[in-house]
Scaffold this motif. Structure first.
Motif, PDB file in Angstrom:
ATOM      1  N   LEU A 315       0.853  -1.186   0.000  1.00 42.17           N
ATOM      2  CA  LEU A 315       0.000   0.000   0.000  1.00 42.17           C
ATOM      3  C   LEU A 315       0.885   1.231   0.000  1.00 42.17           C
ATOM      4  O   LEU A 315       1.613   1.481   0.959  1.00 42.17           O
ATOM      5  N   ILE A 316       0.813   2.009  -1.081  1.00 42.90           N
ATOM      6  CA  ILE A 316       1.685   3.177  -1.242  1.00 42.90           C
ATOM      7  C   ILE A 316       0.829   4.415  -1.496  1.00 42.90           C
ATOM      8  O   ILE A 316      -0.082   4.399  -2.319  1.00 42.90           O
ATOM      9  N   ALA A 317       1.125   5.503  -0.793  1.00 41.81           N
ATOM     10  CA  ALA A 317       0.492   6.794  -1.044  1.00 41.81           C
ATOM     11  C   ALA A 317       1.513   7.878  -0.728  1.00 41.81           C
ATOM     12  O   ALA A 317       2.375   7.696   0.133  1.00 41.81           O
ATOM     13  N   ASN A 318       1.432   9.015  -1.421  1.00 43.07           N
ATOM     14  CA  ASN A 318       2.461  10.030  -1.195  1.00 43.07           C
ATOM     15  C   ASN A 318       2.215  10.856   0.057  1.00 43.07           C
ATOM     16  O   ASN A 318       3.063  11.625   0.469  1.00 43.07           O
ATOM     17  N   ARG A 319       1.044  10.700   0.675  1.00 45.70           N
ATOM     18  CA  ARG A 319       0.766  11.300   1.977  1.00 45.70           C
ATOM     19  C   ARG A 319      -0.558  10.743   2.463  1.00 45.70           C
ATOM     20  O   ARG A 319      -1.273  10.063   1.739  1.00 45.70           O
ATOM     21  N   SER A 320      -0.899  11.027   3.697  1.00 47.50           N
ATOM     22  CA  SER A 320      -2.141  10.508   4.256  1.00 47.50           C
ATOM     23  C   SER A 320      -3.336  11.055   3.485  1.00 47.50           C
ATOM     24  O   SER A 320      -3.354  12.201   3.066  1.00 47.50           O
ATOM     25  N   THR A 321      -4.349  10.222   3.308  1.00 47.17           N
ATOM     26  CA  THR A 321      -5.533  10.619   2.564  1.00 47.17           C
ATOM     27  C   THR A 321      -6.785  10.426   3.399  1.00 47.17           C
ATOM     28  O   THR A 321      -6.817   9.625   4.342  1.00 47.17           O
ATOM     29  N   ASN A 322      -7.823  11.147   3.021  1.00 37.80           N
ATOM     30  CA  ASN A 322      -9.116  10.957   3.674  1.00 37.80           C
ATOM     31  C   ASN A 322      -9.610   9.536   3.508  1.00 37.80           C
ATOM     32  O   ASN A 322     -10.250   8.975   4.402  1.00 37.80           O
ATOM     33  N   ILE A 323      -9.324   8.950   2.344  1.00 37.10           N
ATOM     34  CA  ILE A 323      -9.806   7.603   2.064  1.00 37.10           C
ATOM     35  C   ILE A 323      -9.221   6.598   3.048  1.00 37.10           C
ATOM     36  O   ILE A 323      -9.939   5.810   3.661  1.00 37.10           O
ATOM     37  N   PHE A 324      -7.882   6.602   3.228  1.00 42.21           N
ATOM     38  CA  PHE A 324      -7.261   5.642   4.129  1.00 42.21           C
ATOM     39  C   PHE A 324      -7.643   5.908   5.578  1.00 42.21           C
ATOM     40  O   PHE A 324      -7.900   4.978   6.346  1.00 42.21           O
ATOM     41  N   ARG A 325      -7.676   7.176   5.954  1.00 46.01           N
ATOM     42  CA  ARG A 325      -8.061   7.485   7.332  1.00 46.01           C
ATOM     43  C   ARG A 325      -9.485   7.007   7.606  1.00 46.01           C
ATOM     44  O   ARG A 325      -9.781   6.482   8.678  1.00 46.01           O
ATOM     45  N   ARG A 326     -10.347   7.201   6.628  1.00 48.04           N
ATOM     46  CA  ARG A 326     -11.726   6.774   6.799  1.00 48.04           C
ATOM     47  C   ARG A 326     -11.838   5.254   6.787  1.00 48.04           C
ATOM     48  O   ARG A 326     -12.606   4.670   7.558  1.00 48.04           O
ATOM     49  N   ASP A 327     -11.097   4.582   5.908  1.00 53.55           N
ATOM     50  CA  ASP A 327     -11.133   3.123   5.842  1.00 53.55           C
ATOM     51  C   ASP A 327     -10.705   2.482   7.160  1.00 53.55           C
ATOM     52  O   ASP A 327     -11.209   1.423   7.547  1.00 53.55           O
ATOM     53  N   LEU A 328      -9.739   3.108   7.837  1.00 53.79           N
ATOM     54  CA  LEU A 328      -9.226   2.536   9.079  1.00 53.79           C
ATOM     55  C   LEU A 328     -10.287   2.495  10.171  1.00 53.79           C
ATOM     56  O   LEU A 328     -10.190   1.706  11.116  1.00 53.79           O
ATOM     57  N   LYS A 329     -11.330   3.325  10.070  1.00 54.36           N
ATOM     58  CA  LYS A 329     -12.412   3.287  11.054  1.00 54.36           C
ATOM     59  C   LYS A 329     -13.172   1.972  10.974  1.00 54.36           C
ATOM     60  O   LYS A 329     -13.748   1.516  11.963  1.00 54.36           O
ATOM     61  N   TRP A 330     -13.232   1.368   9.773  1.00 55.96           N
ATOM     62  CA  TRP A 330     -13.890   0.082   9.578  1.00 55.96           C
ATOM     63  C   TRP A 330     -12.874  -0.951   9.094  1.00 55.96           C
ATOM     64  O   TRP A 330     -13.183  -1.811   8.281  1.00 55.96           O
ATOM     65  N   CYS A 331     -11.661  -0.851   9.604  1.00 51.71           N
ATOM     66  CA  CYS A 331     -10.574  -1.707   9.116  1.00 51.71           C
ATOM     67  C   CYS A 331     -10.931  -3.188   9.268  1.00 51.71           C
ATOM     68  O   CYS A 331     -11.245  -3.646  10.376  1.00 51.71           O
ATOM     69  N   PRO A 332     -10.897  -3.955   8.168  1.00 54.99           N
ATOM     70  CA  PRO A 332     -11.209  -5.387   8.253  1.00 54.99           C
ATOM     71  C   PRO A 332     -10.033  -6.165   8.833  1.00 54.99           C
ATOM     72  O   PRO A 332      -8.932  -5.636   8.983  1.00 54.99           O
ATOM     73  N   THR A 333     -10.250  -7.413   9.143  1.00 54.40           N
ATOM     74  CA  THR A 333      -9.179  -8.287   9.607  1.00 54.40           C
ATOM     75  C   THR A 333      -8.521  -8.942   8.401  1.00 54.40           C
ATOM     76  O   THR A 333      -9.190  -9.584   7.589  1.00 54.40           O
ATOM     77  N   PHE A 334      -7.211  -8.767   8.281  1.00 57.07           N
ATOM     78  CA  PHE A 334      -6.446  -9.373   7.192  1.00 57.07           C
ATOM     79  C   PHE A 334      -6.000 -10.763   7.653  1.00 57.07           C
ATOM     80  O   PHE A 334      -4.862 -10.971   8.063  1.00 57.07           O
ATOM     81  N   SER A 335      -6.919 -11.709   7.575  1.00 54.48           N
ATOM     82  CA  SER A 335      -6.730 -13.015   8.201  1.00 54.48           C
ATOM     83  C   SER A 335      -5.677 -13.887   7.516  1.00 54.48           C
ATOM     84  O   SER A 335      -5.204 -14.858   8.110  1.00 54.48           O
ATOM     85  N   LYS A 336      -5.289 -13.556   6.276  1.00 50.94           N
ATOM     86  CA  LYS A 336      -4.303 -14.363   5.549  1.00 50.94           C
ATOM     87  C   LYS A 336      -3.000 -13.625   5.284  1.00 50.94           C
ATOM     88  O   LYS A 336      -2.079 -14.182   4.708  1.00 50.94           O
ATOM     89  N   LEU A 337      -2.904 -12.370   5.710  1.00 49.35           N
ATOM     90  CA  LEU A 337      -1.784 -11.515   5.331  1.00 49.35           C
ATOM     91  C   LEU A 337      -0.485 -11.973   5.976  1.00 49.35           C
ATOM     92  O   LEU A 337      -0.367 -12.033   7.205  1.00 49.35           O
ATOM     93  N   LYS A 338       0.525 -12.273   5.125  1.00 50.84           N
ATOM     94  CA  LYS A 338       1.836 -12.726   5.593  1.00 50.84           C
ATOM     95  C   LYS A 338       2.888 -11.633   5.452  1.00 50.84           C
ATOM     96  O   LYS A 338       3.757 -11.503   6.326  1.00 50.84           O
ATOM     97  N   THR A 339       2.865 -10.865   4.353  1.00 50.11           N
ATOM     98  CA  THR A 339       3.844  -9.790   4.149  1.00 50.11           C
ATOM     99  C   THR A 339       3.107  -8.498   3.838  1.00 50.11           C
ATOM    100  O   THR A 339       2.158  -8.480   3.045  1.00 50.11           O
ATOM    101  N   LEU A 340       3.577  -7.403   4.453  1.00 49.67           N
ATOM    102  CA  LEU A 340       2.924  -6.102   4.307  1.00 49.67           C
ATOM    103  C   LEU A 340       3.982  -5.024   4.083  1.00 49.67           C
ATOM    104  O   LEU A 340       4.965  -4.951   4.820  1.00 49.67           O
TER     105      LEU A 340
END
Length: 440
Positions: A315-340
């Motif tokens: 996940l790459i962005a050149n600065r914080s965005t409203n979209i990511f900040r807002r998404d984090l309020k309903w952040c899902p569980t990344f149940s299979k995520l091995k590398t981030l």
């Protein structure tokens, strides 16, 4: 060259004219290689080889790949029309596997007006023709995009219809319909959209697609996002400079994803947009672009929900965005995520709250990489590696986490804040590659 013996002269004389092969012509002894070599040539050059020798007369008819290219459509139109009629008539003996249509931009002086429109019409007609030849791979490349005038205007429906097509690569295309519906290609698994214009596209949908790549595209700062509905997707790459953050629907089979967001475009419009939506206004959303957003379900994530099943995520962005900040309020569980892999936006604040949120929702994470740049680079001046303390692992992080990497080009306060945060999670530094000395 050694002279022919009497026996060799006699055998050549007895052979049918079409089978006589010059002893020095070794390529003609391998007809499959002949056709393969010709498949890399533009169609007009491949056909010209029929004059080389009798054994080359019909080789061009048996190439499995057809390359249509030239400086302009006008100079090859008549030839290509006749060629496609011949190829379509002989598909039982010489089926086509792939086709590439490649031309210079349409905005050159001689291509303005009716000539440019005729060129686009011809290419769209050829696309239909080659799809009827049951090809499995199609590549369209209109090079050197600089403005809307140079794009190939293409309609996805009913143009892109094929039961056989499995791979589609598009460069320099402007889609003139709002919905890029690819269900007319039920076998399509790989789609690449590069340097295209997505100004009018509202939705991309396919029930068969497994790999989607959208890079270096633009939308002329259109005030809408693209809804991506590809439920069987396995691999996703979204890397654009002038396209709004997409609306990602559920992708339960996703394995790998890279999403890079142009936050300038998002922040340019979405600050006002979010205020408009969150205000529960009774407006009908008639203002341009806002009506579509207001009808979306904004009680769920825009991006993260669609990526929740990934095993490897960038996940790459050149600065914080409203979209990511807002998404984090309903952040899902990344149940299979091995590398981030994350960059600046995740630790923009001193408490690294965004990064902390992602770590708390990745229960099986094994490797974390944080970058201080907007792209994934090959080399960094500062690389810090650390591991969680085996005796006192923090409950905030995955118990499977083995290594954390921090990469940047200089030591500054942001880096020190991040290292301090990692230290609070009992992640200990094990190696530093830099000219400076760092301390947790």
């Amino acid at each position: 060259m050694a002279p022919l013996t009497r026996h060799r002269k006699k055998s050549l004389a007895a052979a049918p004219p079409d089978l006589v092969i010059d002893p020095a012509d070794r390529i003609s002894k391998l007809p499959e290689i002949q056709a393969q070599i010709l498949s890399f040539l533009p169609a007009q050059e491949a056909v010209r080889t029929c004059v080389l020798a009798r054994t080359w007369r019909n080789v061009w008819r048996f190439t499995r790949r057809l390359l249509i290219a030239g400086k302009s459509v006008e100079e090859v139109r008549e030839f290509v029309d006749r060629l496609l009629r011949v190829r379509r008539g002989g598909l039982e003996l010489a089926p086509l596997d792939a086709s590439e249509i490649r031309f210079d931009p349409f905005a050159e002086a001689e291509d303005y007006g009716e000539a440019r429109l005729d060129g686009m019409s011809s290419i769209n007609r050829w696309i239909c023709w080659v799809l009827n030849c049951q090809i499995r791979m199609l590549r369209i490349d209109i090079s050197a995009r600089t403005s809307f005038d140079v794009y190939l205007q293409m309609s996805a429906t009913p143009l892109l219809v094929s039961r056989h097509l499995t791979r589609l690569e598009l460069t320099g295309v402007l889609f003139v319909h709002r919905c890029l519906n690819l269900d007319g290609c039920p076998a399509l698994e790989h789609l690449e959209i590069k340097e295209c214009c997505l100004q009018y596209v509202r939705k991309i949908t396919s029930l068969s697609l497994k790999c989607l790549v959208i890079t270096s595209c633009e939308s002329n700062s259109a005030r809408h996002s693209i809804q991506i509905c590809v439920p069987r997707l396995v691999s996703l790459c979204l890397d654009n400079d002038d396209v709004r953050t997409p609306l990602l629907e559920s992708m339960p089979e996703l394995v790998w994803a890279k999403v890079r967001i142009d936050t300038y475009v998002d922040n340019l419009y979405r600050e006002d947009l979010m205020v408009y939506i969150d205000s529960d206004s009774d407006s009908d959303g008639s203002e341009e672009g806002w009506g579509d957003y207001a009808r979306q379900n904004f009680t769920k994530c825009v991006v993260l929900e669609g990526l929740a099943q990934a095993k490897d995520l960038v996940l790459i962005a050149n600065r914080s965005t409203n979209i990511f900040r807002r998404d984090l309020k309903w952040c899902p569980t990344f149940s299979k995520l091995k590398t981030l892999v994350l960059n600046d936006y995740s630790y923009e604040s001193t408490d690294c709250s965004a990064l902390a949120c992602m770590l708390q929702h990745a229960p099986v994470l094994e490797k974390l990489t944080v970058l201080f740049c907007n792209t994934v680079q090959l080399k960094y001046d500062v690389v810090v590696e650390g591991r969680p303390d085996a005796k006192g692992k923090s409950s905030m992080i995955s118990q499977h986490l083995k290594i954390v990497e921090v990469k940047c080009f200089e030591v500054d306060q942001r880096l020190l804040n991040l290292l301090k945060f990692l230290g609070s999670l009992n992640i200990c530094k094990i190696m530093t590659k830099t000219v400076s000395v760092l301390h947790f």
